[in-house]
Each structure stands twice: as C-alpha cells, then as structure tokens.
Design an enzyme around this catalytic site. Structure first.
Site, short mmCIF file in Angstrom:
data_model
loop_
_atom_site.label_atom_id
_atom_site.label_comp_id
_atom_site.label_asym_id
_atom_site.label_seq_id
_atom_site.Cartn_x
_atom_site.Cartn_y
_atom_site.Cartn_z
N GLY A 159 0.81 -1.21 0.00
CA GLY A 159 0.00 0.00 0.00
C GLY A 159 0.84 1.26 0.00
O GLY A 159 0.62 2.18 -0.78
N TYR A 160 1.84 1.28 0.87
CA TYR A 160 2.73 2.44 0.97
C TYR A 160 3.54 2.60 -0.32
O TYR A 160 3.62 3.69 -0.88
CB TYR A 160 3.66 2.27 2.16
CG TYR A 160 4.52 3.47 2.46
CD1 TYR A 160 3.97 4.61 3.04
CD2 TYR A 160 5.88 3.48 2.16
CE1 TYR A 160 4.75 5.73 3.31
CE2 TYR A 160 6.67 4.59 2.42
CZ TYR A 160 6.10 5.71 3.00
OH TYR A 160 6.88 6.81 3.27
N SER A 161 4.12 1.52 -0.80
CA SER A 161 4.95 1.58 -2.01
C SER A 161 4.15 2.05 -3.21
O SER A 161 4.60 2.90 -3.98
CB SER A 161 5.57 0.21 -2.29
OG SER A 161 6.41 -0.20 -1.24
N LYS A 164 3.02 5.83 -2.87
CA LYS A 164 4.14 6.76 -3.03
C LYS A 164 4.64 6.77 -4.48
O LYS A 164 5.11 7.80 -4.98
CB LYS A 164 5.26 6.41 -2.07
CG LYS A 164 4.95 6.75 -0.62
CD LYS A 164 4.68 8.22 -0.40
CE LYS A 164 4.55 8.58 1.07
NZ LYS A 164 4.35 10.02 1.30
#
Length: 253
Positions: A159-161, A164
């Site tokens: 999710g973060y990768s 971003k």
C-alpha cells in the site's frame, strides 16, 4: 549554521506539520522568514506548536485538516489566503505507512484504501487547490514528499509503495503541466528518516529498510528540511517534475 532569509514575505502551507518531517520543514522555512500555515489532523500537537511559535513571534496559523477531504482542503486554502493574503509554497508531508510485514494476499483492502486516501488522494487534492491559487499569482513552489519505496518498492508494504509511486507520477505530470507558468512541482524521496511515524513500522521491516542504506544510518528530519528548503526557494528555479533522492546512497540514479 547561518540561516538565510530566502522566504521573507512569503506564505507556506505545510501539511503533516504537527511533528516529524513536516514540522522540521515548517520550522526551517519559518526561520528563513516565511509565514506558516500548519496543517495536520493531530489537533493537540498542532495547537501546542501554534502557541509555541506565536510566543516566539512567528506568523503562524494552525488548522486541523484531513487532506483526503476535498471540502476541508478547499476551505483550508481559502482560510489561509484570508489570513495571510497570498500563497507561495505548498509542502505536502502528510502521509501514513499502513500495514508492514504483510503479504498482498493478507493485506486488508480497507487498509489499502485508507493509505490511498491520505498519501495519493491527499497529494492530488492539496496540489489541485494550491495550484488554483498559485496560478492567480503567476508563481509558486510545490513539494510533495514521496519515498524511496515509491521508486524501488518495499516488499510487504504494498500500500505504501504503490501510493508513493503514485505521488511520483503526480509530480512528473504536474511538473510538465505547469512548466511554463512560473510554478514548479517537485518531489522528495527519502529513505528511512528517524521520525515518530517509525513507531508504527514493524522492527523487522525497519531493519530491512535501514539495511539497504549504504551510509548505514537513518536520515534526520533536519537533513530533509535543509533539502526541502532549497527546493522551495527561488534558487531552484530551473527544476520541475523531478524527484530528489535523500537516501544515504540507496538510490544513485
């Protein structure tokens, strides 16, 4: 260290400003002469910071803003213009990590949606409404805080990768879209920075990310603020749509 005064008579909106990277950037830009609009959802920390800075004579206005809420973002920009009369800089530092050490097959879809709302939708909304005001002035600086995870991908942090990486795409598109307007849009992709947000990251995940840094240490918020302060200044007038690395040697391209 001698502090320059690159931001006299300018107004900066900093999101995620209650602590961590956002607070450090706001502090550095304020030290160089800017009036500061502090935005965050952490009301208690935000109001305490506002009071502290007002006591020091810093022109500051704190606003509790959920950057995933379009109406709230639009209103917060209007309120900032009403308070300070102009908008020169947006630094969107607000973001969340979400699940770590989690395979995609175990990754809750609701968690992915939540990370998207803050990290990518929030970047879109803050940029959209900042640009609405900056276009009227014919000049501006936007800096979106991305991550090395968006360039390289961190396993078990999908999710973060992914969000971003979306921020990086947004920077590149907007940089070209506004290249001839006097407004620059750039991004900053740190590796692991020592911030309160790390408390939400699994130790194994943090160790993995830190092990990828050739300098063998975490970055500091002061180092992020120093680079951000240059990117948002008039000195960085010929760069737009670019992602600056702050990775201790992890990314060299």
């Amino acid at each position: 260290m001698k502090t320059e005064m690159r931001y006299t008579n300018q107004v900066a909106v900093i999101t995620g400003a209650a602590d961590g990277i956002g607070k450090a950037i706001a502090q550095r830009i304020a030290a160089e002469g800017a009036s500061i609009a502090l935005w965050d959802i952490k009301e208690e920390k935000l109001k305490a910071l506002e009071s502290e800075w007002q006591a020091k004579g810093i022109p500051v206005k704190a606003t509790v803003v959920d950057i995933s809420d379009e109406k709230a973002v639009e209103k917060a920009f209007r309120d900032t213009i009403e308070a300070f009369g102009r908008l020169d800089i947006l630094v969107n530092s607000a973001g969340i990590v979400g699940p770590t050490q989690t395979k995609i097959t175990d990754y809750p879809t609701a968690a992915f949606d939540e990370i998207y709302q803050v990290n990518l939708r929030g970047s879109f909304l803050t940029s959209k409404y900042a640009l609405t005001w900056m276009e009227k002035g014919g000049k501006g600086r936007i800096l979106l805080i991305a991550s090395i995870a968006g360039k390289e991908g961190n396993p078990n942090m999908v999710g973060y990768s992914a969000t971003k990486a979306g921020v990086i795409g947004l920077v590149k598109a907007l940089g070209k879209e506004y290249a001839a307007t006097g407004i620059t849009v750039n991004g900053l992709a740190p590796a692991v920075i020592r911030t309160p947000m790390n408390a939400d990251t699994a130790p194994e995940q943090l160790e993995y990310m830190a092990s990828k840094i050739p300098m063998q240490r975490l970055g500091t918020v002061e180092e992020v603020a120093a680079m951000a302060c240059w990117i948002c200044s008039d000195e960085a007038s010929f760069t737009t749509g670019f992602i600056y690395d702050l990775s201790g040697g992890r990314a060299t391209y």
